[in-house]
Design an enzyme around this catalytic site. Structure first.
Site, PDB file in Angstrom:
ATOM      1  N   ASP A   1       1.033  -0.407  10.722  1.00 52.17           N
ATOM      2  CA  ASP A   1      -0.249   0.115  10.242  1.00 52.17           C
ATOM      3  C   ASP A   1      -0.798  -0.893   9.240  1.00 52.17           C
ATOM      4  O   ASP A   1      -0.065  -1.763   8.753  1.00 52.17           O
ATOM      5  CB  ASP A   1      -0.089   1.504   9.606  1.00 52.17           C
ATOM      6  CG  ASP A   1       0.847   1.511   8.404  1.00 52.17           C
ATOM      7  OD1 ASP A   1       1.923   0.866   8.496  1.00 52.17           O
ATOM      8  OD2 ASP A   1       0.512   2.120   7.369  1.00 52.17           O
TER       9      ASP A   1
ATOM     10  N   GLU B   1       3.248   3.130   6.560  1.00 54.36           N
ATOM     11  CA  GLU B   1       3.726   2.504   5.332  1.00 54.36           C
ATOM     12  C   GLU B   1       2.627   2.381   4.294  1.00 54.36           C
ATOM     13  O   GLU B   1       2.840   2.613   3.106  1.00 54.36           O
ATOM     14  CB  GLU B   1       4.289   1.106   5.654  1.00 54.36           C
ATOM     15  CG  GLU B   1       5.071   0.468   4.521  1.00 54.36           C
ATOM     16  CD  GLU B   1       4.258  -0.410   3.588  1.00 54.36           C
ATOM     17  OE1 GLU B   1       4.812  -0.864   2.589  1.00 54.36           O
ATOM     18  OE2 GLU B   1       3.058  -0.648   3.832  1.00 54.36           O
TER      19      GLU B   1
ATOM     20  N   HIS C   1       6.446  -2.367   9.583  1.00 55.81           N
ATOM     21  CA  HIS C   1       5.362  -1.415   9.870  1.00 55.81           C
ATOM     22  C   HIS C   1       4.208  -2.124  10.562  1.00 55.81           C
ATOM     23  O   HIS C   1       4.001  -3.335  10.363  1.00 55.81           O
ATOM     24  CB  HIS C   1       4.887  -0.706   8.590  1.00 55.81           C
ATOM     25  CG  HIS C   1       4.174  -1.605   7.625  1.00 55.81           C
ATOM     26  ND1 HIS C   1       2.805  -1.775   7.629  1.00 55.81           N
ATOM     27  CD2 HIS C   1       4.641  -2.380   6.618  1.00 55.81           C
ATOM     28  CE1 HIS C   1       2.465  -2.606   6.663  1.00 55.81           C
ATOM     29  NE2 HIS C   1       3.559  -3.003   6.026  1.00 55.81           N
TER      30      HIS C   1
HETATM   31  C1  LIG Z   1       4.672  -4.770  -0.099  1.00 59.00           C
HETATM   32  C2  LIG Z   1       4.000  -4.192   1.118  1.00 59.00           C
HETATM   33  N1  LIG Z   1       3.551  -5.238   1.959  1.00 59.00           N
HETATM   34  C3  LIG Z   1       2.816  -3.365   0.696  1.00 59.00           C
HETATM   35  O1  LIG Z   1       1.733  -3.887   0.576  1.00 59.00           O
HETATM   36  N2  LIG Z   1       3.038  -2.066   0.480  1.00 59.00           N
HETATM   37  C4  LIG Z   1       2.027  -1.142   0.020  1.00 59.00           C
HETATM   38  C5  LIG Z   1       2.674   0.219   0.145  1.00 59.00           C
HETATM   39  C6  LIG Z   1       2.040   1.325  -0.592  1.00 59.00           C
HETATM   40  C7  LIG Z   1       2.171   1.613  -1.880  1.00 59.00           C
HETATM   41  N3  LIG Z   1       1.486   2.726  -2.112  1.00 59.00           N
HETATM   42  C8  LIG Z   1       0.960   3.061  -0.990  1.00 59.00           C
HETATM   43  N4  LIG Z   1       1.321   2.217  -0.070  1.00 59.00           N
HETATM   44  C9  LIG Z   1       1.636  -1.445  -1.417  1.00 59.00           C
HETATM   45  O2  LIG Z   1       2.442  -1.961  -2.183  1.00 59.00           O
HETATM   46  O3  LIG Z   1       0.476  -1.139  -1.777  1.00 59.00           O
END
Ligand SMILES: C[C@H](N)C(=O)N[C@@H](Cc1c[nH]cn1)C(=O)O
Length: 488
Positions: free
Chosen positions: A108, A173, A106
């Site tokens: 974003d 994401e 991703h």
């Molecule tokens: C693991 C990844 N790099 C990340 O940071 N994902 C986010 C995705 C997310 C979860 N809820 C909303 N967005 C995260 O784990 O916070």
């Protein structure tokens, strides 16, 4: 699993090409980081669209078959709708005799402002002491570029790719991959029909030892809104005569988790898969120093001082985090307001075999029940905004054997088998819909500061051309190298 062609390409030549082009890779990363592609801020949406166009353009210039897939609109809280950023798909090679891997990533990012406490401008990639600082540098722009530049190197050298490569790059994401589930389902028998394996590098190592990730937690993100008077009030004039929404909100938020970390929502742990002796043994074998972890975070005390318990609570148990309160006074100064409407934002990271739909009901019922006991005249509304499922791989799958062999070849050490406490919302959908296996190959380091101030990606310029401990190879892509691992 993979044909012998994989082992017959001109590895040293390829690595030299990568090493010789590091400056260009950093320049592309600089251009990507300069785009404020914050998916959580609707006012930045034009930047996000521009970011997706840049990804498409980059892949197109490399000769890929590229599409920008329209995934529809999102509904905003005020009732209006906004186009979601297009998803970029690309394809390099369609040889039926080769396996096809699909790289997901991703572009974003989470919000970032200098005033949050950044030492540099977050959207101006800045090199300091072997690190490249910038929002999205590690999560997930450099890892996406690393995968793109790997294919670019093959093409520039006119080398046959050992596998067909597809890319699926999205722009939502960080806010739960809105629209991507439907897109994957609708392209199951088209884009995904020949995909054999899925690779994700949206996570980091745990220590100086390279790692393979085989599990992520899910995330249920809630808004709890408490509404009272029809407008904000003067606390001197009205304080003591009205039941304040903020008092109600703080009161109910305080019933989610105890000071020692026990989740207080009835039934929430019922579905958590038991922690087996085998898992305990695996965690025991992982290289991880609790004291350095504590020091790096900068806290006096952790909830657990035992390595296994700490890792289990990072990866294997659910937790509640309270993120913020919309409508609350937060500016510098001493405004004496009673906010009329406040929205608490919190999330629950969940683990196998928890189900977001069940968590939604448990949380909603619990909050309404504790709110009812307060006998407040204010109105409570609870809404689950994101319901992303946890993901778990079969580490006995040949994909992980290939991953282990690759780590061994490049770094000359065995990979740690780790989990990720964060969430990759789409991982489980990929697995369920395509019925293909996923491997997560982390590229970032533990201390990259994801979602935080001073996010960075290691760029050990002075070591980039030095041989790795394995004389046959080096690790010239931006990221961790055995010569200059993160200080862990
Ligand atoms: C693991 C990844 N790099 C990340 O940071 N994902 C986010 C995705 C997310 C979860 N809820 C909303 N967005 C995260 O784990 O916070």
């Amino acid at each position: 699993m993979f044909s012998s062609a994989v082992h017959s390409f001109r590895f040293d030549e390829l690595i030299k090409y990568v090493d010789d082009h590091q400056e260009e890779y950093v320049q592309t990363l600089r251009e990507w980081v300069a785009v404020e592609s914050d998916s959580s801020d609707v006012t930045k949406r034009a930047e996000l669209y521009r970011m997706m166009d840049m990804v498409g353009e980059k892949l197109r210039k490399m000769g890929g078959k590229v599409e920008l897939v329209d995934i529809g609109e999102e509904q905003l809280p005020d009732g209006s709708s906004l186009a979601l950023p297009k998803v970029v798909t690309a394809q390099f090679g369609s040889d039926v005799n080769k396996p096809t891997v699909c790289v997901y990533g991703h572009v974003d990012v989470q919000p970032a402002q200098k005033e949050d406490g950044w030492a540099t401008e977050p959207y101006n990639l800045t090199e300091i002491n072997g690190n490249l600082y910038g929002r999205g540098a590690s999560d997930n722009k450099a890892p996406v570029l690393a995968w793109i530049h790997a294919v670019e190197a093959f093409k520039a050298l006119d080398m046959d790719l050992p596998v067909n490569v597809k890319y699926l790059i999205e722009g939502m994401e960080e806010t739960g991959s809105n629209g991507l589930d439907a897109m994957i389902k609708s392209q199951k028998s088209t884009f995904f029909s020949d995909v054999d394996y899925i690779i994700i590098s949206d996570c980091g190592w745990l220590s100086k030892r390279p790692a393979l990730t085989y599990g992520t937690r899910g995330n249920c993100y809630f808004f709890a809104e408490v509404e009272g008077p029809k407008q904000d009030l003067h606390s001197g004039v009205y304080g003591g005569t009205v039941i304040e929404p903020m008092t109600d909100l703080i009161g109910i938020l305080d019933t989610l988790i105890s000071p020692s970390g026990t989740i207080l929502i009835p039934g929430i742990r019922d579905a958590v898969a038991p922690f087996s002796d085998e898992e305990w043994k695996m965690y025991q074998d992982i290289e991880f120093d609790v004291e350095s972890y504590r020091e790096k975070i900068g806290v006096e005390q952790l909830m657990y001082n035992n390595k296994v318990e700490l890792l289990a609570h990072r990866w294997r148990h659910p937790t509640v985090s309270i993120h913020g309160i919309n409508g609350a006074f937060s500016a510098p100064g001493t405004k004496t307001v009673i906010p009329a409407k406040v929205t608490g934002k919190f999330s629950i990271r969940q683990v196998p075999d928890m189900d977001p739909a069940v968590v939604e009901k448990q949380v909603t019922d619990h909050l309404h029940s504790v709110f009812a006991k307060r006998k407040s005249p204010n109105k409570l509304k609870v809404k689950m905004i994101i319901g992303a499922k946890p993901w778990l791989a079969d580490i006995k799958h040949s994909l992980y054997e290939a991953g282990k062999a690759a780590v061994k070849r490049v770094f000359n050490v065995d990979a740690d088998m780790i989990r990720e406490g964060g969430t990759i919302p789409i991982a489980r959908t990929f697995q369920d819909v395509t019925e293909k296996s996923i491997i997560m190959l982390p590229i970032g380091g533990f201390d990259d500061g994801l979602h935080s101030q001073n996010e960075k990606m290691k760029y050990p310029r002075e070591h980039s051309r030095m041989p790795s401990p394995n004389p046959q190879s080096t690790c010239g892509l931006i990221g961790q190298t055995p010569m200059n691992p993160p200080e862990y």
